[in-house]
Design a protein around this motif. Sequence first.
Motif, PDB file in Angstrom:
ATOM      1  N   ASP A 250       0.748  -1.302  -0.034  1.00 46.71           N
ATOM      2  CA  ASP A 250       0.002  -0.044  -0.148  1.00 46.71           C
ATOM      3  C   ASP A 250       0.987   1.199   0.275  1.00 46.71           C
ATOM      4  O   ASP A 250       0.546   2.344  -0.635  1.00 46.71           O
ATOM      5  N   GLU A 251       2.092   1.221   0.728  1.00 47.18           N
ATOM      6  CA  GLU A 251       2.682   2.507   0.798  1.00 47.18           C
ATOM      7  C   GLU A 251       3.268   2.704  -0.705  1.00 47.18           C
ATOM      8  O   GLU A 251       3.525   3.944  -0.972  1.00 47.18           O
ATOM      9  N   MET A 252       3.905   1.733  -1.436  1.00 49.50           N
ATOM     10  CA  MET A 252       4.162   2.173  -2.758  1.00 49.50           C
ATOM     11  C   MET A 252       3.094   2.459  -3.687  1.00 49.50           C
ATOM     12  O   MET A 252       3.163   3.362  -4.511  1.00 49.50           O
ATOM     13  N   ALA A 253       1.792   1.753  -3.392  1.00 49.28           N
ATOM     14  CA  ALA A 253       0.519   2.327  -4.160  1.00 49.28           C
ATOM     15  C   ALA A 253       0.362   3.825  -3.727  1.00 49.28           C
ATOM     16  O   ALA A 253      -0.110   4.649  -4.611  1.00 49.28           O
ATOM     17  N   ILE A 254       0.270   4.314  -2.520  1.00 49.18           N
ATOM     18  CA  ILE A 254       0.407   5.710  -2.230  1.00 49.18           C
ATOM     19  C   ILE A 254       1.217   6.630  -2.921  1.00 49.18           C
ATOM     20  O   ILE A 254       0.896   7.632  -3.557  1.00 49.18           O
ATOM     21  N   GLY A 255       2.383   6.173  -3.075  1.00 47.64           N
ATOM     22  CA  GLY A 255       3.679   6.789  -3.923  1.00 47.64           C
ATOM     23  C   GLY A 255       3.124   7.011  -5.277  1.00 47.64           C
ATOM     24  O   GLY A 255       3.069   7.895  -5.915  1.00 47.64           O
ATOM     25  N   ALA A 256       2.454   5.896  -6.009  1.00 46.05           N
ATOM     26  CA  ALA A 256       2.093   5.676  -7.405  1.00 46.05           C
ATOM     27  C   ALA A 256       0.832   6.863  -7.528  1.00 46.05           C
ATOM     28  O   ALA A 256       0.785   7.569  -8.394  1.00 46.05           O
ATOM     29  N   LEU A 257       0.012   6.970  -6.542  1.00 49.49           N
ATOM     30  CA  LEU A 257      -1.105   7.935  -6.563  1.00 49.49           C
ATOM     31  C   LEU A 257      -0.585   9.467  -6.687  1.00 49.49           C
ATOM     32  O   LEU A 257      -0.971  10.109  -7.423  1.00 49.49           O
ATOM     33  N   LEU A 258       0.457   9.540  -5.812  1.00 51.83           N
ATOM     34  CA  LEU A 258       0.979  11.059  -5.636  1.00 51.83           C
ATOM     35  C   LEU A 258       1.634  11.263  -7.063  1.00 51.83           C
ATOM     36  O   LEU A 258       1.716  12.605  -7.205  1.00 51.83           O
ATOM     37  N   ALA A 259       2.342  10.202  -7.640  1.00 49.12           N
ATOM     38  CA  ALA A 259       3.117  10.558  -8.889  1.00 49.12           C
ATOM     39  C   ALA A 259       2.099  10.866  -9.874  1.00 49.12           C
ATOM     40  O   ALA A 259       2.331  11.871 -10.701  1.00 49.12           O
ATOM     41  N   ALA A 260       0.898  10.181  -9.738  1.00 52.12           N
ATOM     42  CA  ALA A 260       0.022  10.254 -10.776  1.00 52.12           C
ATOM     43  C   ALA A 260      -0.706  11.779 -10.848  1.00 52.12           C
ATOM     44  O   ALA A 260      -0.805  12.468 -11.754  1.00 52.12           O
TER      45      ALA A 260
END
Length: 336
Positions: A250-260
């Motif tokens: 989930d932490e990497m997924a949250i990072g992906a959301l912020l990158a998007a």
Amino acid sequence: MVSIDEVAREAGVSTATVSRALSGRGHVSDPTRARVEAAAKSLGYVVSASASSLASGRTRNIGVLVPFLDRWFFSTVLSGIATALQRRGYDITLYTLTADRTQRREIFDTFLRRQRVDGVIAISIELGDEETDLLLELGLPVIAIGGPNPKLTTLTVDDITVARLATEHLIALGHTAIAHIGASQEFDLDFHIPTQRRQGFEVAMTDAGIPARAALFEPADFTIEGGFRAAKQLMGRPGERPTAIFAASDEMAIGALLAARELGYRVPEDLSVVGIDGHELGEFFRLTTVDQFPLAQGERAADAILAELDAPAGDRARADLPFELIVRGSTARLPA
């Protein structure tokens, strides 16, 4: 200092009943236990750890082996363990078990042999045969989260199935250009969890007749920052752009959301994102995830170690831990 005799007089019971009620050992009715606890609290009585240890042969302390203290998953499991043990009057002693062989050996040869703990819980640490044997030589109950380890009682999440579930959710929404944020080899240590989650991703893609393309894989380090950098790489490359990302945490997924968001992509209209863990920030970010209930994992491990203290198990058992797909606002059907 208040004595156990004073508590007994206040509660109107024998000192033996007070001992059983406050130690959790032996049968005491709920009303009597409540009366004793109320009397102890009103008098400010605290059970002497040294006296309790001498009487019971126990330290009322559980050793916990953990690879990281600064990662959300491990600290959450640890919180579950600590809370459940505290309810039963037990303390915990933490041992950080790194990849350094000398440091690991010192913990098994020295610290755990001081007989300061009644049992050991290992959180997502892959113990070698020698380390497992050293633990068993202590003659103490051992519960391992992760595995399986045939010599130990283990509580295990099926990471391949968990990853398949996350990927199949994206496929069911019509996505075929699905990227995966996993981990580099240096982070693929205990139980090879990143490798298993990548395998689950690839199995789901293959079963759906979708080739898993190397260009749509990016390693990271299971942190928000790592996921942010990996997602920017995936979405900034020339050529095919993913319409969905499955991140192995989930932490990497949250990072992906912020990158998007930084790159101007809308989630989920332009990009769907799913993770694994059940992170406490997931609801805030409306993140779709496969929740593996880490807090409950810790509570279950604590219950299991105390159960073995009261009635040692004969055969070593493996119990599969639950998980559940939680669909929120970060995933949607691929636009026609």
